[in-house]
Design an enzyme around this catalytic site. Sequence first.
Site, PDB file in Angstrom:
ATOM      1  N   VAL A 194      15.095   5.720  -0.223  1.00 32.35           N
ATOM      2  CA  VAL A 194      14.024   6.586  -0.735  1.00 32.35           C
ATOM      3  C   VAL A 194      13.221   7.117   0.454  1.00 32.35           C
ATOM      4  CG1 VAL A 194      13.703   5.546  -3.034  1.00 32.35           C
ATOM      5  CG2 VAL A 194      12.564   4.527  -1.047  1.00 32.35           C
ATOM      6  N   SER A 209       0.795  -1.236   0.000  1.00 32.12           N
ATOM      7  CA  SER A 209       0.000   0.000   0.000  1.00 32.12           C
ATOM      8  C   SER A 209       0.822   1.278   0.000  1.00 32.12           C
ATOM      9  CB  SER A 209      -0.928   0.001   1.219  1.00 32.12           C
ATOM     10  OG  SER A 209      -0.170  -0.126   2.400  1.00 32.12           O
ATOM     11  N   SER A 210       2.124   1.166   0.191  1.00 28.02           N
ATOM     12  CA  SER A 210       2.951   2.377   0.118  1.00 28.02           C
ATOM     13  C   SER A 210       4.382   1.993  -0.208  1.00 28.02           C
ATOM     14  CB  SER A 210       2.884   3.177   1.429  1.00 28.02           C
ATOM     15  OG  SER A 210       3.289   2.374   2.512  1.00 28.02           O
ATOM     16  N   TYR A 267       7.905   0.935  -1.523  1.00 26.98           N
ATOM     17  CA  TYR A 267       8.363   0.026  -2.569  1.00 26.98           C
ATOM     18  C   TYR A 267       7.328  -1.019  -2.968  1.00 26.98           C
ATOM     19  CZ  TYR A 267      13.174   1.675  -2.993  1.00 26.98           C
ATOM     20  OH  TYR A 267      14.294   2.413  -3.285  1.00 26.98           O
ATOM     21  N   TYR A 273      18.027  -3.127   2.440  1.00 27.19           N
ATOM     22  CA  TYR A 273      18.858  -1.932   2.266  1.00 27.19           C
ATOM     23  C   TYR A 273      20.191  -2.209   2.941  1.00 27.19           C
ATOM     24  CZ  TYR A 273      20.419   2.919   2.301  1.00 27.19           C
ATOM     25  OH  TYR A 273      21.146   4.063   2.115  1.00 27.19           O
ATOM     26  N   PHE A 293      -1.640  -3.456   5.885  1.00 26.65           N
ATOM     27  CA  PHE A 293      -2.302  -3.274   7.173  1.00 26.65           C
ATOM     28  C   PHE A 293      -2.525  -1.783   7.357  1.00 26.65           C
ATOM     29  CE2 PHE A 293      -2.102  -4.994  11.820  1.00 26.65           C
ATOM     30  CZ  PHE A 293      -3.475  -5.115  11.814  1.00 26.65           C
ATOM     31  N   ASP A 309      -3.485  -8.135   9.034  1.00 22.56           N
ATOM     32  CA  ASP A 309      -2.141  -8.380   9.544  1.00 22.56           C
ATOM     33  C   ASP A 309      -1.481  -9.566   8.823  1.00 22.56           C
ATOM     34  OD1 ASP A 309       0.140  -8.725  10.967  1.00 22.56           O
ATOM     35  OD2 ASP A 309      -0.832  -9.140  12.891  1.00 22.56           O
ATOM     36  N   ALA A 310      -0.508  -9.241   7.975  1.00 21.75           N
ATOM     37  CA  ALA A 310       0.164 -10.295   7.188  1.00 21.75           C
ATOM     38  C   ALA A 310       0.877 -11.309   8.074  1.00 21.75           C
ATOM     39  CB  ALA A 310       1.167  -9.654   6.227  1.00 21.75           C
ATOM     40  N   TYR A 340      22.170   1.475  10.646  1.00 24.13           N
ATOM     41  CA  TYR A 340      21.395   0.551   9.793  1.00 24.13           C
ATOM     42  C   TYR A 340      22.061  -0.831   9.693  1.00 24.13           C
ATOM     43  CZ  TYR A 340      17.855  -0.926   6.582  1.00 24.13           C
ATOM     44  OH  TYR A 340      16.798  -1.611   6.045  1.00 24.13           O
TER      45      TYR A 340
HETATM   46  P1  NAD Z   1       6.505   1.551   3.794  1.00 24.32           P
HETATM   47  O1  NAD Z   1       6.390   1.991   5.207  1.00 24.32           O
HETATM   48  O2  NAD Z   1       6.292   2.562   2.731  1.00 24.32           O
HETATM   49  O3  NAD Z   1       5.455   0.340   3.512  1.00 24.32           O
HETATM   50  C1  NAD Z   1       5.301  -0.712   4.398  1.00 24.32           C
HETATM   51  C2  NAD Z   1       4.183  -1.609   3.914  1.00 24.32           C
HETATM   52  O4  NAD Z   1       4.066  -2.697   4.856  1.00 24.32           O
HETATM   53  C3  NAD Z   1       2.802  -0.928   3.881  1.00 24.32           C
HETATM   54  O5  NAD Z   1       2.083  -1.417   2.759  1.00 24.32           O
HETATM   55  C4  NAD Z   1       2.116  -1.425   5.170  1.00 24.32           C
HETATM   56  O6  NAD Z   1       0.709  -1.449   5.123  1.00 24.32           O
HETATM   57  C5  NAD Z   1       2.693  -2.834   5.195  1.00 24.32           C
HETATM   58  N1  NAD Z   1       2.579  -3.447   6.531  1.00 24.32           N
HETATM   59  C6  NAD Z   1       3.137  -3.044   7.694  1.00 24.32           C
HETATM   60  N2  NAD Z   1       2.791  -3.897   8.691  1.00 24.32           N
HETATM   61  C7  NAD Z   1       2.000  -4.849   8.143  1.00 24.32           C
HETATM   62  C8  NAD Z   1       1.345  -6.007   8.631  1.00 24.32           C
HETATM   63  N3  NAD Z   1       1.430  -6.369   9.901  1.00 24.32           N
HETATM   64  N4  NAD Z   1       0.584  -6.725   7.757  1.00 24.32           N
HETATM   65  C9  NAD Z   1       0.482  -6.363   6.451  1.00 24.32           C
HETATM   66  N5  NAD Z   1       1.127  -5.316   5.920  1.00 24.32           N
HETATM   67  C10 NAD Z   1       1.877  -4.565   6.753  1.00 24.32           C
HETATM   68  O7  NAD Z   1       7.910   0.811   3.676  1.00 24.32           O
HETATM   69  P2  NAD Z   1       9.080   0.796   2.578  1.00 24.32           P
HETATM   70  O8  NAD Z   1      10.085   1.815   2.945  1.00 24.32           O
HETATM   71  O9  NAD Z   1       8.539   0.768   1.201  1.00 24.32           O
HETATM   72  O10 NAD Z   1       9.757  -0.610   2.925  1.00 24.32           O
HETATM   73  C11 NAD Z   1       9.400  -1.804   2.266  1.00 24.32           C
HETATM   74  C12 NAD Z   1      10.622  -2.703   2.196  1.00 24.32           C
HETATM   75  O11 NAD Z   1      11.629  -2.057   1.403  1.00 24.32           O
HETATM   76  C13 NAD Z   1      11.255  -2.982   3.571  1.00 24.32           C
HETATM   77  O12 NAD Z   1      11.726  -4.294   3.590  1.00 24.32           O
HETATM   78  C14 NAD Z   1      12.432  -2.019   3.588  1.00 24.32           C
HETATM   79  O13 NAD Z   1      13.484  -2.441   4.418  1.00 24.32           O
HETATM   80  C15 NAD Z   1      12.841  -2.058   2.125  1.00 24.32           C
HETATM   81  N6  NAD Z   1      13.681  -0.921   1.712  1.00 24.32           N
HETATM   82  C16 NAD Z   1      13.306   0.360   2.000  1.00 24.32           C
HETATM   83  C17 NAD Z   1      14.152   1.402   1.642  1.00 24.32           C
HETATM   84  C18 NAD Z   1      13.805   2.839   1.938  1.00 24.32           C
HETATM   85  O14 NAD Z   1      14.684   3.703   1.834  1.00 24.32           O
HETATM   86  N7  NAD Z   1      12.570   3.133   2.309  1.00 24.32           N
HETATM   87  C19 NAD Z   1      15.354   1.137   0.979  1.00 24.32           C
HETATM   88  C20 NAD Z   1      15.670  -0.169   0.632  1.00 24.32           C
HETATM   89  C21 NAD Z   1      14.827  -1.207   1.028  1.00 24.32           C
END
Ligand code: NAD
Length: 396
Positions: free
Chosen positions: A274, A50-51, A53, A225, A74, A111-112, A235
Amino acid sequence: MIIKPKIRGFVCTTAHPIGCEVNVKKQIAYTKKQGIIQNIAKRVLIIGSSSGYGLSSRIALAFGGNASTIGIFFEKPETEKKTGTAGFYNAMALDKIANQAGLYSKSLNGDAFSDSVKKKTIKLIKEDLGQIDMLVYSLASPIRQLPETGKIIRSVLKPIGKTYTSIAVDTNKDLIVKANIQPATQAEIKDTVTVMGGGDWELWINALLDANVLAKGCKTIAYSYIGTEITWPIYWNGTIGKAKKHLEYTASLLNKKLSTIISGSANIVVLKSVITQASSAIPIMPLYISIVFKEMRKKGIHEGCIENIYRLFSQHLHTKKTLSSNIDSENRLRLDDWELREDIQQNCYKIWSNITSENLKELSDYSEYKQEFLGLFGFGLKEVNYEKSINLLEIK
Ligand code: NAD
């Protein structure tokens, strides 16, 4: 109701439904402009869709590759008085636009980590898609309720071994401050691995395998990351890094299992930094991101979520030739290659040691960071009339 942003620390407690839809439309437009992605999985489950990546993955797969997608997230829907979360509006907008375009797109809000959501998902796959060709694991959460005991486990973002002292930006006051973060206890390290490590990814794959809903050759990827020396103490060498190393260990286990049983595969994909809700909660990341974004923009290699993800699916995940050149010695697919370029990082180090509250906006893209952070919640967009009253319960 007139919806305004209410920022509390690193979260915004309101979200604008129209703004969120505009964001989704922009990512769809970007994807369509790049063109069709060849040889992409056609039936995909995205966990954390939902948000950030996960949302971009769903958009790239659906609108770049005509894939049928099921998204799990969630998020909180709106009530009469309170807006829903940004992710809720993003997901609603995506399903609506995808369905209008004739694409299969369904979402499960729950909740996944729970057994019940896994069961519901399997039922939906069986009923609608039969099997899936790919599972994208993009979940980021500060807590996990264990399915077997119901116990709630919390993750922490802390260094390991010693106190970490660094500069950071106070995003409420727009000032450079000193951050002192105490090291995690052994229990906190263990808990962070339980929440953000590979345990739940493995449970998903086992449940899907048992239900025979993974097609022959099915791929699964989980996002990670690594970052650079600037961010390592908090990190990669911190609690979250421990969890990501566990995710890597899980990838190797799953890779063996899937290749043996269904000729499938499991990989970690290392993405670039990001601006998302998850990254803005990590101390020092807002400052590092403001700096690295400016440097990458200067060199014409800036990427947000959708650009990084489109590159992943269009150039690396399915094309055998380039796949090998971007896989590192740990079998991780590297999409952080541009961010880690030596020229970019050298400039980041220089700026990091010279940045002050006075030159913050000049030496970094901090103003753009703030703007993009607001944008995550659907605010600050020129396309939206924020003075227009919205009846929350009439949003469709
Ligand atoms: P985000 O906060 O934008 O999105 C998190 C997602 O997880 C949302 O869709 C949320 O609803 C879902 N979620 C959270 N708890 C949940 C649950 N209990 N059940 C179901 N869904 C649940 O996060 P993001 O930054 O896009 O991160 C996603 C992945 O990418 C992570 O593994 C993160 O480590 C990785 N990542 C992020 C970055 C960055 O800079 N943001 C960089 C590299 C890798």
